[in-house]
Write a protein that holds these residues in place. Structure first.
Motif: not given
Length: 147
Positions: A13-20, A34-36, A50-53
């Motif tokens: 759901r939230d790729l930015d939170r996953a990255r953090d 690959v952002p977003d 893989g964490l896919f938005e």
């Protein structure tokens, strides 16, 4: 089809939170970011996570595919060398934003384990299992070591 898996890809759901969480909180190094869209981590020889938005994931599946809920009914497991390491990793995950679902405790399989959910509810088990061995060629043996 050969009995193997190269990629485990999860709608997130939230790729930015996953990255953090994974990069900043757990210290993992992305193989591709690959952002977003998607974030890949090498998690074993020949295996990528893989964490896919989630919206990009649905679009990749095809027109009309609804967004999927958080994955349920499975865990990703991380096996470690000691019960103390289980507790340390659970604490690190919690400090990085995970929810500890099950604190470290003795397990029915004879080892010690606990569970956490990452910020997107992906469920992880952290386990110490003295009867789990991984050979240099990657083969896994379940059961006491052979004498």
């Amino acid at each position: 089809m050969e009995q193997r898996v190269h990629f485990v890809t999860v709608a997130t759901r939230d790729l930015d939170r996953a990255r953090d969480f994974y990069v900043d909180g757990l210290g993992w190094t992305p193989t591709l970011d690959v952002p977003d869209e998607i974030l890949f981590f090498q998690v074993a020889p020949g295996v990528m996570l893989g964490l896919f938005e989630a919206e990009a994931f649905a679009a990749d599946l095809g027109a009309g595919t609804p967004l999927l809920p958080a994955p349920t009914g499975f865990t990703l497991s991380h096996n470690v060398e000691s019960p103390a390491e289980v507790d340390r990793i659970l604490a690190q995950a919690a400090a990085a934003g995970a929810t500890v679902v099950k604190s470290g405790q003795h397990a029915a399989f004879g080892g010690y384990h606990g569970h956490f959910a990452d910020p997107n509810d992906l469920l992880w088990e952290v386990a110490h299992n003295p009867d789990w061995q991984v050979a240099e060629d990657g083969r896994v043996t379940l059961g006491p070591p052979e004498e």
